[in-house]
Design a protein around this motif. Structure first.
Motif, PDB file in Angstrom:
ATOM      1  N   GLU A  87      -2.565  -0.862  -7.793  1.00 14.81           N
ATOM      2  CA  GLU A  87      -3.680  -0.070  -8.321  1.00 14.81           C
ATOM      3  C   GLU A  87      -3.162   1.177  -9.037  1.00 14.81           C
ATOM      4  N   SER A  88      -2.201   1.875  -8.432  1.00 11.40           N
ATOM      5  CA  SER A  88      -1.641   3.078  -9.052  1.00 11.40           C
ATOM      6  C   SER A  88      -0.939   2.740 -10.361  1.00 11.40           C
ATOM      7  N   SER A  92      -7.065  -3.453  -0.929  1.00 12.37           N
ATOM      8  CA  SER A  92      -5.955  -2.647  -0.416  1.00 12.37           C
ATOM      9  C   SER A  92      -6.244  -2.216   1.016  1.00 12.37           C
ATOM     10  N   ASP A 150       0.824  -1.210   0.000  1.00 15.99           N
ATOM     11  CA  ASP A 150       0.000   0.000   0.000  1.00 15.99           C
ATOM     12  C   ASP A 150       0.858   1.260   0.000  1.00 15.99           C
ATOM     13  N   ARG A 174      -2.119  -0.689  -2.942  1.00 15.43           N
ATOM     14  CA  ARG A 174      -2.342   0.545  -3.702  1.00 15.43           C
ATOM     15  C   ARG A 174      -1.262   0.770  -4.749  1.00 15.43           C
ATOM     16  N   LYS A 175      -0.087   0.201  -4.546  1.00 16.48           N
ATOM     17  CA  LYS A 175       0.979   0.350  -5.545  1.00 16.48           C
ATOM     18  C   LYS A 175       0.573  -0.306  -6.862  1.00 16.48           C
ATOM     19  N   SER A 227      -9.740  -5.474  -6.953  1.00 19.25           N
ATOM     20  CA  SER A 227      -8.580  -5.070  -6.165  1.00 19.25           C
ATOM     21  C   SER A 227      -8.942  -5.017  -4.690  1.00 19.25           C
TER      22      SER A 227
END
Length: 301
Positions: free
Chosen positions: A124-125, A139, A85, A121-122, A137
């Motif tokens: 997702e980004s 997170s 994250d 989140r990494k 996803s």
């Protein structure tokens, strides 16, 4: 104080503030990684036991179960990618994403569609920045996962695999797992594992009594045993992968923050030395000016 000396002092104070932050983050990661390693150690015996049991049933039951049967026509491959994250953990997340891209190429070269499922989140980004779609996803828990999350992910993936790619609403024919295995505080390795159809990861095939291992009997029958056992097996594999990744993330963050703290200390020493040299140059200049002025006065007399 001269302008150059003042600049070096300001830089030194700025690095001092950064050093306090990196040092605090290093200590936090060091304290949390101990618990993370303990959780990995506590779940390992169960993971091994259920792996042996699943291996035995899948290998010797002689039952065509949906979770063990390879599809004749494979169209879509689901991949669970476990990242972090937060950053400040060196190349931890980047290594996982790089390996997932290699897997993407292999899947697409085989003529299948790559369907990513993301944690952290990494990840997702990474996908959002590139305008790429992903199936689902999760997170907010990367450095401290819970079993409930593992169950939720497992249920979703098993449902997608059971549905198959021929279904009206997506579905996949394979499911792979990309995560980071915790070896020790220095070494963490990115792993790629096929979860479904079931891939035996340990040689746990039962042997005859003469070889020291009992033969297996299934009650009430092998199909029902598989129905009960295989979902638990998949959940345990995902749970263990989440814990391994959490320990790896914290170890990588501790190492990265220690390196940052050491670098900050070196910068502080450098700026302190430069500030002292600037001060010495100023003093030398002042002395030269005084001596020059005194000599000029003497000559005037």
């Amino acid at each position: 104080m001269g302008a150059q000396q003042r600049e070096y002092r300001q830089r030194s104070r700025s690095v001092q503030s950064t050093k306090k932050i990196t040092r605090a983050m290093e200590l936090i990661a060091a304290s949390r990684v101990v618990k993370a390693r303990q959780r990995v150690a506590e779940t390992t015996p169960y993971a091994r036991a259920i792996t042996r049991a699943a291996s035995a049933v899948a290998t010797h039951a002689h039952v065509d179960h949906p979770l063990t049967t390879k599809r004749d026509e494979q169209k879509r491959a689901g991949v669970l990618i476990i990242t972090s994250d937060r950053g400040l953990a060196g190349a931890y997340a980047a290594n996982v994403l790089k390996r997932s891209e290699q897997l993407r190429e292999l899947v697409q070269d085989s003529g299948m569609e790559f369907v990513p499922y993301l944690t952290g989140r990494k990840a997702e980004s990474y996908y959002n920045f590139r305008n790429r779609d992903y199936a689902d996803s999760w997170s907010g828990f990367s450095d401290s996962p819970t079993f409930d999350v593992a169950q939720e992910i497992s249920k979703r993936l098993i449902g997608e695999f059971t549905r198959g790619s021929d279904g009206a609403e997506g579905g996949v024919d394979e499911i792979h797992l990309v995560y980071t295995r915790f070896v020790n505080m220095v070494t963490q390795e990115v792993q790629v594992t096929r979860l479904l159809p079931l891939q035996v990861v340990e040689d746990a095939a039962p042997k005859t009594p003469e070889n020291g291992f009992p033969l297996y009997e299934f009650e009430p029958d092998a199909a029902e045993v598989l129905d009960a056992l295989l979902p638990r097996y998949i959940t345990s594999r995902i749970w263990n992968a989440l814990l391994q990744s959490a320990a790896s993330e914290l170890a990588a963050r501790q190492r990265a923050m220690k390196s940052a703290t050491d670098n900050a200390e070196e910068l502080i020493k450098t700026y302190t030395r430069l500030a002292n040299q600037a001060r010495q140059a100023e003093i030398t200049q002042e002395i030269s000016e005084i001596v020059g002025g005194a000599s000029a006065l003497a000559d005037a007399k």
